[in-house]
Design an enzyme around this catalytic site. Structure first.
Site, PDB file in Angstrom:
ATOM      1  N   ASP A   1       2.977 -10.378   4.242  1.00  0.00           N
ATOM      2  CA  ASP A   1       2.696  -8.917   3.776  1.00  0.00           C
ATOM      3  C   ASP A   1       1.767  -8.794   3.035  1.00  0.00           C
ATOM      4  OD1 ASP A   1       3.165  -6.059   4.084  1.00  0.00           O
ATOM      5  OD2 ASP A   1       4.979  -6.222   2.802  1.00  0.00           O
TER       6      ASP A   1
ATOM      7  N   ASN B   1       5.787  -1.647  14.104  1.00  0.00           N
ATOM      8  CA  ASN B   1       4.191  -1.883  13.884  1.00  0.00           C
ATOM      9  C   ASN B   1       3.482  -0.625  14.740  1.00  0.00           C
ATOM     10  OD1 ASN B   1       3.947  -4.808  12.331  1.00  0.00           O
ATOM     11  ND2 ASN B   1       4.326  -2.928  11.230  1.00  0.00           N
TER      12      ASN B   1
HETATM   13  C1  FPP Z   1       1.265  -6.770   7.048  1.00  0.00           C
HETATM   14  O1  FPP Z   1       0.221  -6.354   6.052  1.00  0.00           O
HETATM   15  C2  FPP Z   1       0.737  -7.528   7.952  1.00  0.00           C
HETATM   16  C3  FPP Z   1       0.735  -7.449   9.471  1.00  0.00           C
HETATM   17  C4  FPP Z   1       1.909  -6.553   9.833  1.00  0.00           C
HETATM   18  C5  FPP Z   1       0.023  -8.071  10.322  1.00  0.00           C
HETATM   19  C6  FPP Z   1       0.100  -9.531   9.991  1.00  0.00           C
HETATM   20  C7  FPP Z   1      -0.712 -10.083  11.230  1.00  0.00           C
HETATM   21  C8  FPP Z   1      -1.621 -11.433  10.925  1.00  0.00           C
HETATM   22  C9  FPP Z   1      -2.004 -11.539   9.530  1.00  0.00           C
HETATM   23  C10 FPP Z   1      -2.593 -11.787  12.010  1.00  0.00           C
HETATM   24  C11 FPP Z   1      -1.883 -11.976  13.373  1.00  0.00           C
HETATM   25  C12 FPP Z   1      -2.498 -12.945  14.110  1.00  0.00           C
HETATM   26  C13 FPP Z   1      -1.952 -13.563  15.104  1.00  0.00           C
HETATM   27  C14 FPP Z   1      -2.922 -14.570  15.518  1.00  0.00           C
HETATM   28  C15 FPP Z   1      -1.093 -13.387  15.929  1.00  0.00           C
HETATM   29  P1  FPP Z   1       0.295  -4.874   6.167  1.00  0.00           P
HETATM   30  O2  FPP Z   1      -0.673  -4.134   6.865  1.00  0.00           O
HETATM   31  O3  FPP Z   1       1.749  -4.303   5.974  1.00  0.00           O
HETATM   32  O4  FPP Z   1      -0.143  -4.986   4.334  1.00  0.00           O
HETATM   33  P2  FPP Z   1       0.245  -3.599   3.143  1.00  0.00           P
HETATM   34  O5  FPP Z   1       1.539  -3.553   3.156  1.00  0.00           O
HETATM   35  O6  FPP Z   1      -0.680  -4.043   2.330  1.00  0.00           O
HETATM   36  O7  FPP Z   1      -0.349  -2.529   4.079  1.00  0.00           O
END
Ligand code: FPP
Length: 231
Positions: free
Chosen positions: A13, A61
């Site tokens: 996250d 998501n």
């Molecule tokens: C959460 O951060 C992250 C995600 C929802 C996506 C995570 C995915 C990856 C790191 C890459 C996936 C790659 C592959 C190879 C499958 P957020 O966007 O919720 O962050 P925030 O809470 O700060 O907004």
């Protein structure tokens, strides 16, 4: 390292907040986050972790802005293009939990190809949770059990476990969540029943091998206390 957790699960996250802090678009945070997955997968494999499950996209998501969803769906292609070679070198096998069917065709193809190419690897399993939601997973397991006509009196915890998407994968030993949020967000609810949990304020793109190994130390200490006898 002593008492390395066998199954580590990570809620990665903080990509969006990390990007905002740099004055960059959220997608850049995800790009950097995918580099962290590479580094942490290699570090976990080197330490002797057997299963690493990463929450990459939840069933919730999809309500994110269209451009962000579409970027995330394209990210596996970028990830495997850059890093498949390293995963092969480390003998890492890629697997998936979640419902592939709802992912774009191209994403499915890229994932299937990574699964196929690494299928013969015998080292750590790197499991991506994509379009994954734990309650849905449990509901689908119950549905399958009913469809198979298993009599009620024969249903045990093992029956449920073996109908989950994680069939054959042991329960989680250590759950890590980055970015300061302290919740499970519908991730592996069944499989986390006995897991140790460590929450850190570090945003996922800033998460390092050193912090991971510190967590393994903490895990080992908790483990030893739990056993009640110290050697
Ligand atoms: C959460 O951060 C992250 C995600 C929802 C996506 C995570 C995915 C990856 C790191 C890459 C996936 C790659 C592959 C190879 C499958 P957020 O966007 O919720 O962050 P925030 O809470 O700060 O907004």
């Amino acid at each position: 390292m002593e008492h390395v957790p066998s199954h580590v699960a990570i809620i990665m996250d903080g990509n969006g907040r990390w990007a905002k802090k740099q004055g960059k678009p959220r997608t850049y945070g995800h790009y950097k986050g995918s580099e962290t997955i590479h580094d942490i997968a290699i570090a976990a494999s080197d330490a002797g972790v057997k299963y690493l499950t990463c929450y990459a996209f939840s069933t919730e998501n999809w309500i994110r802005p269209k451009e962000e969803v579409s970027y995330l769906m394209g990210l596996p292609a970028v990830f495997f293009e850059r890093f498949l070679k390293d995963l092969m070198e480390k003998n890492i096998r890629v697997s998936l939990i979640g419902e592939m069917g709802r992912l774009p065709r191209d994403t499915q193809k890229v994932l299937q190809s990574a699964i196929d190419k690494t299928a013969g690897n015998t080292g750590m399993r790197l499991i991506f949770a994509l379009n994954y939601g734990s309650r849905r997973e449990i509901a689908l397991a119950v549905k399958k059990i009913a469809e198979e006509g298993i009599p009620a009196e024969e249903i045990t915890e093992d029956t449920i476990a073996s109908h989950l998407m994680t069939d054959g994968i042991p329960d989680v030993d250590l759950l890590i969540r980055t970015s300061g949020e302290v919740r499970l967000s519908n991730f592996l609810l069944w499989q986390l029943a006995y897991a140790e949990m460590i929450f850190t304020d570090t945003l996922w793109p800033d998460f390092t091998k050193e912090e991971l190994y510190n967590m393994f130390e903490k895990f080992a200490n908790r483990h030893r206390r739990f056993g009640g006898v110290e050697k």
